[in-house]
Motif scaffolding. Structure first.
Motif, PDB file in Angstrom:
ATOM      1  N   GLU A   1       5.784  12.754   2.811  1.00 41.59           N
ATOM      2  CA  GLU A   1       6.149  12.627   4.408  1.00 41.59           C
ATOM      3  C   GLU A   1       5.040  11.575   4.719  1.00 41.59           C
ATOM      4  O   GLU A   1       4.036  11.249   4.203  1.00 41.59           O
ATOM      5  N   ILE A   2       5.561  10.754   5.741  1.00 39.20           N
ATOM      6  CA  ILE A   2       4.818   9.654   6.402  1.00 39.20           C
ATOM      7  C   ILE A   2       4.673  10.055   7.711  1.00 39.20           C
ATOM      8  O   ILE A   2       5.572  10.194   8.519  1.00 39.20           O
ATOM      9  N   LYS A   3       3.368  10.394   8.256  1.00 47.53           N
ATOM     10  CA  LYS A   3       3.124  10.405   9.559  1.00 47.53           C
ATOM     11  C   LYS A   3       2.626   9.220  10.028  1.00 47.53           C
ATOM     12  O   LYS A   3       1.382   8.542   9.517  1.00 47.53           O
TER      13      LYS A   3
ATOM     14  N   ILE B   1       7.523   1.580   8.514  1.00 42.42           N
ATOM     15  CA  ILE B   1       7.524   2.907   8.234  1.00 42.42           C
ATOM     16  C   ILE B   1       8.927   3.624   8.285  1.00 42.42           C
ATOM     17  O   ILE B   1       9.158   4.279   7.597  1.00 42.42           O
ATOM     18  N   ASP B   2       9.483   3.147   9.350  1.00 39.07           N
ATOM     19  CA  ASP B   2      10.909   3.711   9.480  1.00 39.07           C
ATOM     20  C   ASP B   2      11.746   3.367   8.095  1.00 39.07           C
ATOM     21  O   ASP B   2      12.620   4.105   7.363  1.00 39.07           O
ATOM     22  N   GLU B   3      11.531   2.159   7.571  1.00 41.94           N
ATOM     23  CA  GLU B   3      12.234   1.747   6.266  1.00 41.94           C
ATOM     24  C   GLU B   3      11.588   2.554   5.206  1.00 41.94           C
ATOM     25  O   GLU B   3      12.356   2.662   4.220  1.00 41.94           O
TER      26      GLU B   3
ATOM     27  N   THR C   1       0.746  -1.191   0.083  1.00 40.86           N
ATOM     28  CA  THR C   1       0.126   0.039   0.003  1.00 40.86           C
ATOM     29  C   THR C   1       0.966   1.264  -0.011  1.00 40.86           C
ATOM     30  O   THR C   1       0.687   1.985  -0.853  1.00 40.86           O
ATOM     31  N   ILE C   2       1.779   1.278   0.890  1.00 33.43           N
ATOM     32  CA  ILE C   2       2.751   2.394   0.859  1.00 33.43           C
ATOM     33  C   ILE C   2       3.514   2.662  -0.276  1.00 33.43           C
ATOM     34  O   ILE C   2       3.779   3.591  -0.826  1.00 33.43           O
ATOM     35  N   GLU C   3       4.164   1.524  -0.769  1.00 38.03           N
ATOM     36  CA  GLU C   3       4.935   1.712  -2.126  1.00 38.03           C
ATOM     37  C   GLU C   3       4.171   2.119  -3.304  1.00 38.03           C
ATOM     38  O   GLU C   3       4.564   2.870  -4.091  1.00 38.03           O
ATOM     39  N   SER C   4       2.931   1.861  -3.165  1.00 36.58           N
ATOM     40  CA  SER C   4       1.927   2.203  -4.345  1.00 36.58           C
ATOM     41  C   SER C   4       1.547   3.706  -4.465  1.00 36.58           C
ATOM     42  O   SER C   4       1.463   4.453  -5.295  1.00 36.58           O
TER      43      SER C   4
ATOM     44  N   GLU D   1      12.779   6.122   1.795  1.00 38.12           N
ATOM     45  CA  GLU D   1      12.444   6.286   0.445  1.00 38.12           C
ATOM     46  C   GLU D   1      11.814   7.440   0.202  1.00 38.12           C
ATOM     47  O   GLU D   1      11.742   7.828  -1.149  1.00 38.12           O
ATOM     48  N   CYS D   2      11.405   8.156   1.064  1.00 34.33           N
ATOM     49  CA  CYS D   2      10.728   9.662   0.863  1.00 34.33           C
ATOM     50  C   CYS D   2      11.406  10.870   0.546  1.00 34.33           C
ATOM     51  O   CYS D   2      12.574  10.949   1.486  1.00 34.33           O
ATOM     52  N   GLY D   3      11.228  11.580  -0.501  1.00 33.13           N
ATOM     53  CA  GLY D   3      11.849  13.018  -0.554  1.00 33.13           C
ATOM     54  C   GLY D   3      11.139  13.899   0.440  1.00 33.13           C
ATOM     55  O   GLY D   3      10.238  13.606   0.960  1.00 33.13           O
TER      56      GLY D   3
END
Length: 135
Positions: free
Chosen positions: A63-65, A51-53, A22-25, A57-59
């Motif tokens: 952002e991932i909360k 989530i930490d992993e 889901t996150i990768e998509s 990959e995020c620029g």
């Protein structure tokens, strides 16, 4: 807040491998900026390591909360929680076992909404849901 921020809200419970897809998509979407708001509904095994992993990959424009509930809220209240944390002009709900196939969906949906002033929602029919097992 960027005027075209897309908030992807993910109420999650267990299933780190589906949650990963889901996150990768979302990460693979061409549109930016995006915030992923994921609430772990007190899964027996925390999703924090995943989530930490994925944060690596995020620029700066993605952002991932991550929130971990202290007790199990059940789906409805966990969904209400993630919706309350979303800051975007546009909000997309993905359950932890759904993922996007079309990498341009956010960009295309925003374009459709902006071109049609009376458009308030865009439906997405190219979701991949987990396969149901019949054991």
């Amino acid at each position: 807040m960027d005027k075209n921020l897309v908030s992807v809200v993910i109420p999650a419970y267990n299933n780190p491998e589906y949650t990963r897809k889901t996150i990768e998509s979302v990460i693979n979407q061409t549109h930016r900026p995006i915030e992923i708001v994921l609430s772990d509904d007190n899964s027996p095994n925390s999703l924090k390591a995943l989530i930490d992993e994925k944060r690596v990959e995020c620029g700066p424009d993605l952002e991932i909360k991550y929130y971990r509930q202290k007790e199990n809220l059940n789906y409805y209240f966990n969904l209400q929680f993630v919706l309350g944390e979303a800051l975007g002009k546009y909000v997309v709900l993905l359950d932890h076992d759904d993922w996007m196939i079309d990498q341009n969906y956010f960009a295309d949906a925003i374009k459709a909404i902006e071109e049609q002033p009376n458009c308030y929602t865009v439906s997405y029919t190219h979701l991949r849901a987990h396969e149901t097992r019949h054991d």
